[in-house]
Every structure is written in C-alpha cells, then in structure tokens.
Design a protein around this motif. Sequence first.
Motif, PDB file in Angstrom:
ATOM      1  N   SER A  18     -10.451   7.758  35.916  1.00  0.00           N
ATOM      2  CA  SER A  18     -10.987   8.971  36.531  1.00  0.00           C
ATOM      3  C   SER A  18     -12.486   9.083  36.305  1.00  0.00           C
ATOM      4  CB  SER A  18     -10.291  10.215  35.975  1.00  0.00           C
ATOM      5  OG  SER A  18     -10.501  10.300  34.585  1.00  0.00           O
ATOM      6  N   GLY A  19     -13.057   8.174  35.532  1.00  0.00           N
ATOM      7  CA  GLY A  19     -14.488   8.262  35.275  1.00  0.00           C
ATOM      8  C   GLY A  19     -15.245   7.012  35.638  1.00  0.00           C
ATOM      9  N   SER A  20     -14.562   5.938  35.953  1.00  0.00           N
ATOM     10  CA  SER A  20     -15.245   4.709  36.323  1.00  0.00           C
ATOM     11  C   SER A  20     -15.863   4.866  37.693  1.00  0.00           C
ATOM     12  CB  SER A  20     -14.259   3.535  36.356  1.00  0.00           C
ATOM     13  OG  SER A  20     -13.680   3.367  35.090  1.00  0.00           O
ATOM     14  N   GLY A  21     -16.968   4.214  37.925  1.00  0.00           N
ATOM     15  CA  GLY A  21     -17.643   4.307  39.214  1.00  0.00           C
ATOM     16  C   GLY A  21     -16.739   3.853  40.340  1.00  0.00           C
ATOM     17  N   SER A  22     -16.918   4.475  41.500  1.00  0.00           N
ATOM     18  CA  SER A  22     -16.074   4.134  42.644  1.00  0.00           C
ATOM     19  C   SER A  22     -16.242   2.682  43.033  1.00  0.00           C
ATOM     20  CB  SER A  22     -16.389   5.049  43.818  1.00  0.00           C
ATOM     21  OG  SER A  22     -17.757   4.931  44.171  1.00  0.00           O
ATOM     22  N   SER A  23     -17.440   2.139  42.804  1.00  0.00           N
ATOM     23  CA  SER A  23     -17.658   0.745  43.160  1.00  0.00           C
ATOM     24  C   SER A  23     -17.246  -0.190  42.025  1.00  0.00           C
ATOM     25  CB  SER A  23     -19.124   0.523  43.521  1.00  0.00           C
ATOM     26  OG  SER A  23     -19.938   0.879  42.415  1.00  0.00           O
ATOM     27  N   ALA A  24     -17.093   0.367  40.825  1.00  0.00           N
ATOM     28  CA  ALA A  24     -16.675  -0.439  39.694  1.00  0.00           C
ATOM     29  C   ALA A  24     -15.196  -0.757  39.832  1.00  0.00           C
ATOM     30  CB  ALA A  24     -16.916   0.310  38.389  1.00  0.00           C
ATOM     31  N   SER A  25     -14.876  -2.018  39.652  1.00  0.00           N
ATOM     32  CA  SER A  25     -13.464  -2.366  39.751  1.00  0.00           C
ATOM     33  C   SER A  25     -12.800  -2.093  38.410  1.00  0.00           C
ATOM     34  CB  SER A  25     -13.295  -3.830  40.162  1.00  0.00           C
ATOM     35  OG  SER A  25     -13.838  -4.672  39.172  1.00  0.00           O
ATOM     36  N   ILE A  26     -11.567  -1.726  38.484  1.00  0.00           N
ATOM     37  CA  ILE A  26     -10.786  -1.520  37.279  1.00  0.00           C
ATOM     38  C   ILE A  26      -9.694  -2.571  37.296  1.00  0.00           C
ATOM     39  CG2 ILE A  26     -11.306   0.946  37.144  1.00  0.00           C
ATOM     40  CD1 ILE A  26      -8.493   1.474  38.263  1.00  0.00           C
ATOM     41  N   PRO A  27      -9.197  -2.967  36.130  1.00  0.00           N
ATOM     42  CA  PRO A  27      -8.128  -3.957  36.124  1.00  0.00           C
ATOM     43  C   PRO A  27      -6.921  -3.452  36.908  1.00  0.00           C
ATOM     44  CG  PRO A  27      -8.996  -3.626  33.908  1.00  0.00           C
ATOM     45  CD  PRO A  27      -9.606  -2.563  34.783  1.00  0.00           C
ATOM     46  N   ARG A  28      -6.372  -4.317  37.737  1.00  0.00           N
ATOM     47  CA  ARG A  28      -5.193  -3.948  38.518  1.00  0.00           C
ATOM     48  C   ARG A  28      -4.021  -3.733  37.573  1.00  0.00           C
ATOM     49  NH1 ARG A  28      -3.753  -4.240  43.890  1.00  0.00           N
ATOM     50  NH2 ARG A  28      -1.523  -4.434  44.266  1.00  0.00           N
ATOM     51  N   PRO A  29      -3.252  -2.682  37.802  1.00  0.00           N
ATOM     52  CA  PRO A  29      -2.072  -2.459  36.954  1.00  0.00           C
ATOM     53  C   PRO A  29      -1.128  -3.664  36.992  1.00  0.00           C
ATOM     54  CG  PRO A  29      -2.543  -0.516  38.264  1.00  0.00           C
ATOM     55  CD  PRO A  29      -3.437  -1.614  38.780  1.00  0.00           C
ATOM     56  N   GLU A  30      -0.492  -3.906  35.877  1.00  0.00           N
ATOM     57  CA  GLU A  30       0.495  -4.983  35.760  1.00  0.00           C
ATOM     58  C   GLU A  30       1.829  -4.514  36.334  1.00  0.00           C
ATOM     59  OE1 GLU A  30      -0.229  -8.019  34.455  1.00  0.00           O
ATOM     60  OE2 GLU A  30      -2.298  -7.361  34.116  1.00  0.00           O
ATOM     61  N   ALA A  31       2.724  -5.448  36.534  1.00  0.00           N
ATOM     62  CA  ALA A  31       4.061  -5.111  37.040  1.00  0.00           C
ATOM     63  C   ALA A  31       4.794  -4.184  36.072  1.00  0.00           C
ATOM     64  CB  ALA A  31       4.870  -6.382  37.273  1.00  0.00           C
ATOM     65  N   THR A  32       4.428  -4.226  34.801  1.00  0.00           N
ATOM     66  CA  THR A  32       5.086  -3.386  33.797  1.00  0.00           C
ATOM     67  C   THR A  32       4.501  -1.976  33.726  1.00  0.00           C
ATOM     68  OG1 THR A  32       3.605  -4.297  32.113  1.00  0.00           O
ATOM     69  CG2 THR A  32       5.786  -5.333  32.344  1.00  0.00           C
ATOM     70  N   ASP A  33       3.363  -1.746  34.379  1.00  0.00           N
ATOM     71  CA  ASP A  33       2.767  -0.407  34.388  1.00  0.00           C
ATOM     72  C   ASP A  33       3.520   0.466  35.376  1.00  0.00           C
ATOM     73  OD1 ASP A  33       0.740  -0.834  32.466  1.00  0.00           O
ATOM     74  OD2 ASP A  33      -0.454  -1.891  33.973  1.00  0.00           O
TER      75      ASP A  33
ATOM     76  N   LEU B  34       8.487   4.893  38.371  1.00  0.00           N
ATOM     77  CA  LEU B  34       7.839   4.465  39.608  1.00  0.00           C
ATOM     78  C   LEU B  34       6.808   3.376  39.339  1.00  0.00           C
ATOM     79  CD1 LEU B  34       7.718   5.144  42.684  1.00  0.00           C
ATOM     80  CD2 LEU B  34       5.837   6.705  42.123  1.00  0.00           C
ATOM     81  N   THR B  35       6.940   2.258  40.034  1.00  0.00           N
ATOM     82  CA  THR B  35       5.999   1.147  39.898  1.00  0.00           C
ATOM     83  C   THR B  35       4.788   1.387  40.796  1.00  0.00           C
ATOM     84  OG1 THR B  35       6.958  -0.113  41.714  1.00  0.00           O
ATOM     85  CG2 THR B  35       7.908  -0.476  39.498  1.00  0.00           C
ATOM     86  N   LEU B  36       3.748   0.572  40.629  1.00  0.00           N
ATOM     87  CA  LEU B  36       2.593   0.651  41.517  1.00  0.00           C
ATOM     88  C   LEU B  36       3.042   0.416  42.958  1.00  0.00           C
ATOM     89  CD1 LEU B  36      -0.415   0.840  42.188  1.00  0.00           C
ATOM     90  CD2 LEU B  36      -0.591  -1.608  41.655  1.00  0.00           C
ATOM     91  N   ARG B  37       3.907  -0.566  43.146  1.00  0.00           N
ATOM     92  CA  ARG B  37       4.422  -0.835  44.493  1.00  0.00           C
ATOM     93  C   ARG B  37       5.099   0.411  45.076  1.00  0.00           C
ATOM     94  NH1 ARG B  37       9.116  -5.172  46.060  1.00  0.00           N
ATOM     95  NH2 ARG B  37       9.232  -4.596  48.246  1.00  0.00           N
ATOM     96  N   GLY B  38       5.901   1.090  44.270  1.00  0.00           N
ATOM     97  CA  GLY B  38       6.574   2.307  44.716  1.00  0.00           C
ATOM     98  C   GLY B  38       5.596   3.431  45.015  1.00  0.00           C
TER      99      GLY B  38
END
Length: 171
Positions: free
Chosen positions: A56-71, A110-114
């Motif tokens: 919620s605080g990282s820059g919009s252009s800054a990439s964040i690590p993609r959630p894992e399947a376990t997230d 709920l998974t990221l896919r869901g």
Amino acid sequence: MSTSVGAPAVEEHEKEKAALLDEEGDLTPKFEAALIRIFARFSSSYKEAHPDVQASGSGSSASIPRPEATDVLTEADLDAFSTATNGAALPQESKDEIREFLDIDKDGNLTLRGFIEMYHLQSDNDPEETWKDLSKLGFSSSLEYEDERKQATETKAAGDSATDQVADSKN
C-alpha cells in the motif's frame, strides 16, 4: 439540447479511465498489476513472506514481488479487504460463494488466481463497481496508485519549500 451537451462529457470522462479488460475480455496488464498490489496489501501470508514490502506504500511504478501460489486471502483478510472497499466485513453468503466458484486452496482460502477471477467477473459485469473499489483503495482512473503520487508531490513540495528557505536565508 442540454441533454446532448451532457452526454459527450460523460463519454469523455469514460474515455479518461484506463481499460480494465482488453478487446478479448482479458485483464489489461495495468489492471492485473493493480490487483496484484491489492492482493498483496491484504494477504497476511504475503506480508509474512515479504515483511519489507509495503504494497500500500510502494510506488505505483515500483514492482513488488508477485505472490506465491501459497499466498492467500484468509477469511480475516477478506473481511479487511471488504471493510476497506464496502465499509463492512464480507457476508458469510459471499464467502461461501467464493469457496464454491473461485480458486481456493485446500483450506478454503482465496488464492491470487481466485482473487483475479473475482475481479475479472465483476469487471466484465459491473465495471463501475470495480472502479469504486479501485478508487477506495487509492487508485486513479489511470490505474496509478494515488497515495504514492500524493506522497511524491508532498515530498517535492517540502523540498521546494526547503530550497526556498535556503535561498531566502542567502539573500
């Protein structure tokens, strides 16, 4: 005649919004990136795995690590998300529908896919509801994270003010 004058203004406003879905009905890359940021913001398992990342605080252009399947989004995470977007926890009936129709893990979370499936369905059927959610979560009509732009503007203003003060003290 005033009706026709008002209609183009609405169309122009609609044109200002970034596309949520492309011509084939798939999520646009910017919309998917926004959904990933939102998921990461509310997923307690994501926050545990990435304690230094503030979605919620990282820059919009800054990439964040993609959630894992376990997230996942747990029931408590879904309630926090629902409270942020709708002002109240998610009704049990909605949680049951999520478990029945969307991608979940073995524990019913709920998974990221869901989560992406949920927003794909909503955006296809009621894009204005999606835009309401995005707005409440800090995204502009161009799918930029506004809170970050506000912080950058405030930082620049503070820097300009300090520069002005230094210049004034030299005079």
